[in-house]
Design a protein around this motif. Structure first.
Motif, PDB file in Angstrom:
ATOM      1  N   GLN A 161       0.849  -1.191   0.000  1.00 56.91           N
ATOM      2  CA  GLN A 161       0.000   0.000   0.000  1.00 56.91           C
ATOM      3  C   GLN A 161       0.887   1.245   0.000  1.00 56.91           C
ATOM      4  OE1 GLN A 161      -2.767   1.035   3.406  1.00 56.91           O
ATOM      5  NE2 GLN A 161      -4.262   0.435   1.854  1.00 56.91           N
ATOM      6  N   CYS A 162       0.494   2.217  -0.817  1.00 55.00           N
ATOM      7  CA  CYS A 162       1.331   3.411  -1.011  1.00 55.00           C
ATOM      8  C   CYS A 162       1.610   4.094   0.337  1.00 55.00           C
ATOM      9  CB  CYS A 162       0.637   4.378  -1.966  1.00 55.00           C
ATOM     10  SG  CYS A 162       1.625   5.851  -2.283  1.00 55.00           S
ATOM     11  N   HIS A 163       2.902   4.208   0.629  1.00 54.19           N
ATOM     12  CA  HIS A 163       3.296   4.805   1.914  1.00 54.19           C
ATOM     13  C   HIS A 163       3.083   6.312   1.904  1.00 54.19           C
ATOM     14  CE1 HIS A 163       7.039   6.023  -0.179  1.00 54.19           C
ATOM     15  NE2 HIS A 163       6.852   4.905  -0.824  1.00 54.19           N
ATOM     16  N   LYS A 164       2.956   6.878   0.701  1.00 56.72           N
ATOM     17  CA  LYS A 164       2.797   8.329   0.564  1.00 56.72           C
ATOM     18  C   LYS A 164       1.378   8.771   0.930  1.00 56.72           C
ATOM     19  CE  LYS A 164       5.625  11.689  -0.760  1.00 56.72           C
ATOM     20  NZ  LYS A 164       5.927  11.872  -2.154  1.00 56.72           N
ATOM     21  N   LEU A 199      15.011  -4.440  -8.892  1.00 52.56           N
ATOM     22  CA  LEU A 199      15.790  -3.637  -7.955  1.00 52.56           C
ATOM     23  C   LEU A 199      15.726  -2.138  -8.264  1.00 52.56           C
ATOM     24  CD1 LEU A 199      17.520  -3.969  -5.508  1.00 52.56           C
ATOM     25  CD2 LEU A 199      19.480  -4.431  -6.985  1.00 52.56           C
ATOM     26  N   GLU A 200      15.749  -1.787  -9.547  1.00 47.66           N
ATOM     27  CA  GLU A 200      15.701  -0.366  -9.908  1.00 47.66           C
ATOM     28  C   GLU A 200      14.447   0.297  -9.360  1.00 47.66           C
ATOM     29  OE1 GLU A 200      16.673  -2.693 -11.910  1.00 47.66           O
ATOM     30  OE2 GLU A 200      18.619  -2.044 -12.709  1.00 47.66           O
ATOM     31  N   ARG A 201      13.330  -0.404  -9.521  1.00 49.14           N
ATOM     32  CA  ARG A 201      12.059   0.162  -9.057  1.00 49.14           C
ATOM     33  C   ARG A 201      12.090   0.391  -7.548  1.00 49.14           C
ATOM     34  NH1 ARG A 201       6.737  -2.561 -10.613  1.00 49.14           N
ATOM     35  NH2 ARG A 201       7.589  -3.947 -12.193  1.00 49.14           N
ATOM     36  N   MET A 202      12.719  -0.583  -6.871  1.00 50.96           N
ATOM     37  CA  MET A 202      12.856  -0.487  -5.412  1.00 50.96           C
ATOM     38  C   MET A 202      13.654   0.777  -5.047  1.00 50.96           C
ATOM     39  SD  MET A 202      11.547  -3.033  -3.907  1.00 50.96           S
ATOM     40  CE  MET A 202      11.334  -3.694  -2.278  1.00 50.96           C
ATOM     41  N   ALA A 203      14.784   0.965  -5.724  1.00 49.20           N
ATOM     42  CA  ALA A 203      15.647   2.113  -5.426  1.00 49.20           C
ATOM     43  C   ALA A 203      14.957   3.423  -5.809  1.00 49.20           C
ATOM     44  CB  ALA A 203      16.974   1.971  -6.174  1.00 49.20           C
ATOM     45  N   MET A 204      14.259   3.405  -6.955  1.00 46.64           N
ATOM     46  CA  MET A 204      13.582   4.624  -7.411  1.00 46.64           C
ATOM     47  C   MET A 204      12.531   5.055  -6.393  1.00 46.64           C
ATOM     48  SD  MET A 204      13.262   3.763 -11.456  1.00 46.64           S
ATOM     49  CE  MET A 204      12.387   5.222 -12.009  1.00 46.64           C
ATOM     50  N   ARG A 205      11.846   4.055  -5.814  1.00 45.22           N
ATOM     51  CA  ARG A 205      10.837   4.371  -4.815  1.00 45.22           C
ATOM     52  C   ARG A 205      11.503   4.895  -3.539  1.00 45.22           C
ATOM     53  NH1 ARG A 205       8.692  -0.578  -4.414  1.00 45.22           N
ATOM     54  NH2 ARG A 205       8.167  -0.458  -6.609  1.00 45.22           N
ATOM     55  N   SER A 206      12.555   4.216  -3.075  1.00 42.34           N
ATOM     56  CA  SER A 206      13.215   4.634  -1.834  1.00 42.34           C
ATOM     57  C   SER A 206      13.791   6.036  -1.943  1.00 42.34           C
ATOM     58  CB  SER A 206      14.369   3.684  -1.491  1.00 42.34           C
ATOM     59  OG  SER A 206      13.903   2.387  -1.362  1.00 42.34           O
ATOM     60  N   THR A 245       2.739   9.246  -6.530  1.00 42.03           N
ATOM     61  CA  THR A 245       3.714   8.188  -6.271  1.00 42.03           C
ATOM     62  C   THR A 245       3.182   6.811  -6.706  1.00 42.03           C
ATOM     63  OG1 THR A 245       4.643   9.424  -4.419  1.00 42.03           O
ATOM     64  CG2 THR A 245       5.123   7.070  -4.481  1.00 42.03           C
ATOM     65  N   CYS A 246       1.907   6.554  -6.415  1.00 41.20           N
ATOM     66  CA  CYS A 246       1.327   5.245  -6.782  1.00 41.20           C
ATOM     67  C   CYS A 246       0.505   5.359  -8.062  1.00 41.20           C
ATOM     68  CB  CYS A 246       0.494   4.700  -5.633  1.00 41.20           C
ATOM     69  SG  CYS A 246      -0.853   5.798  -5.115  1.00 41.20           S
ATOM     70  N   LYS A 247       0.666   6.486  -8.764  1.00 40.63           N
ATOM     71  CA  LYS A 247      -0.071   6.754 -10.005  1.00 40.63           C
ATOM     72  C   LYS A 247      -1.588   6.619  -9.793  1.00 40.63           C
ATOM     73  CE  LYS A 247       3.720   5.346 -13.035  1.00 40.63           C
ATOM     74  NZ  LYS A 247       4.465   4.298 -12.285  1.00 40.63           N
ATOM     75  N   GLY A 248      -2.030   7.072  -8.638  1.00 42.48           N
ATOM     76  CA  GLY A 248      -3.463   7.092  -8.353  1.00 42.48           C
ATOM     77  C   GLY A 248      -4.048   5.749  -7.952  1.00 42.48           C
ATOM     78  N   GLU A 249      -3.208   4.715  -7.879  1.00 43.77           N
ATOM     79  CA  GLU A 249      -3.727   3.368  -7.623  1.00 43.77           C
ATOM     80  C   GLU A 249      -3.873   3.037  -6.144  1.00 43.77           C
ATOM     81  OE1 GLU A 249      -2.919   0.348 -10.247  1.00 43.77           O
ATOM     82  OE2 GLU A 249      -3.572   1.882 -11.665  1.00 43.77           O
TER      83      GLU A 249
END
Ligand code: PHE
Length: 341
Positions: free
Chosen positions: A264-267, A314-321, A275-279
């Motif tokens: 669930q979007c932490h934002k 991994l990229e997605r993980m880093a991009m989010r962090s 951040t979650c593109k509205g999802e």
């Protein structure tokens, strides 16, 4: 003539002793001792003297010449020494000046994220494996239950080295599941991070090379509850206590059942935001219970052992962090970008 010689001597010596440079000294030498020099001119007049006068005058003239030559030499040496001194001063290296500090490398944001993930799994008793990026279709597909004709084997998606589609750049880290099964003692708990390759055009969210982290557990009595429990614990460690997750049904050839895991979007707490593109949810990985066919092909009896596996980007993980909006920044390696993390 005597007076002439005395005058030359005193003038020349005075000038020579105070000469400031080798060039000036040379000018003085020419001026007095050169072919057309003043002393030479006087000597040329010797012939006009009477034989009685000549020896004494000759001796005097020689003395004057010797004195001038001695002065030239002494001053010349002095100037030379001074020039050397000046040059040494100018070229001196001051070893006491503090050196320029070497720039020490900076950990790449993606490897910061990977190290965090590794730490979590190592803390739970997992072993970290490394494996080949040039892989056999045997491991990338066949032994992962993706039979001939499976869409992921298509030439439009995968980088093959040969006409027969047997050697390739691995398209996922999942072949490491099979390699671990074939080489390790049971029970197995591993993660296997590394590069994977797919024929994708580069844009803000795609790259033909990216990184995955594979994870796998095989033991007696492993169930979907272990999968969920472990991955929920990992997400809580990554995103904080109380992080909400959900598992959606999905399909992978090598797991059954298969799922995708969302956080669930932490934002926005699930309400929907940029951040979650509205999802309200962010997809983090694919997972599932290892298909009995895969266990069987690796020589493991699915009636005795069971297991689960996951694969995450991994990229997605880093991009989010690190709130990185464009995937390309991760690979451009511009230090102005990298040094921010
Ligand atoms: N290999 C899958 C992918 O690249 C992810 C996955 C790994 C799914 C392990 C299930 C189990 O999409």
């Amino acid at each position: 003539m005597k007076e002439q010689l005395a005058k030359i001597r005193s003038e020349a010596l005075a000038a020579m002793e105070t000469a400031q440079s080798a060039a000036e000294l040379e000018t003085l030498r020419v001026q007095y001792l050169g072919k057309k020099g003043e002393l030479t001119a006087v000597l040329k007049q010797m012939g006009r003297l009477s034989p009685e006068e000549r020896p004494a005058m000759g001796q005097l003239a020689n003395e004057v010449r010797a004195a001038l030559e001695a002065a030239l030499e002494t001053t010349g040496k002095k100037l030379e020494a001074a020039a050397l001194e000046a040059r040494m001063k100018a070229e001196a290296v001051d070893v006491t000046i503090p050196g320029k500090p070497h720039k020490i490398g900076h950990k790449h944001p993606m490897y910061i994220a990977l190290d965090e993930i590794k730490d979590i799994f190592i803390g739970m008793g997992f072993t970290v494996l490394d494996g080949p990026e040039v892989e056999l279709a045997t491991y990338n597909f066949d032994k992962l239950n993706a039979e001939e004709g499976h869409p992921s084997r298509d030439w439009s998606d995968t980088f093959y080295f040969d006409q027969d589609s047997r050697v390739m750049l691995r398209s996922q880290t999942s072949p490491m599941q099979v390699r671990a099964m074939e080489t390790m003692e049971l029970p197995i708990r591993i993660i296997a991070p590394g590069r994977v390759y797919r024929k994708d055009e580069v844009d803000a969210t795609h790259s033909p090379m990216f990184h995955q982290v594979e994870g796998m557990v095989i033991d007696k009595g492993i169930t979907m509850a272990d999968l969920k429990g472990t991955l929920n614990t990992v997400m809580e460690q990554l995103y904080g206590k109380g992080t909400v997750t959900r598992f959606r049904p999905h399909h992978f050839p090598f797991t059954e059942p298969s799922c995708e895991m969302d956080v669930q979007c932490h934002k926005c707490g699930g309400k929907g935001c940029p951040t979650c593109k509205g999802e309200g949810w962010i997809e983090v990985l694919g997972a599932g219970m290892i298909h009995p066919n895969v266990l069987r092909m690796a020589g493991i009896d699915p009636n005795v052992y069971s297991g689960w596996a996951f694969g995450m980007g991994l990229e997605r993980m880093a991009m989010r962090s690190f709130k990185i909006a464009d995937l390309r920044l991760i690979f451009e390696n511009d230090v102005r970008f990298l040094e921010q993390f």
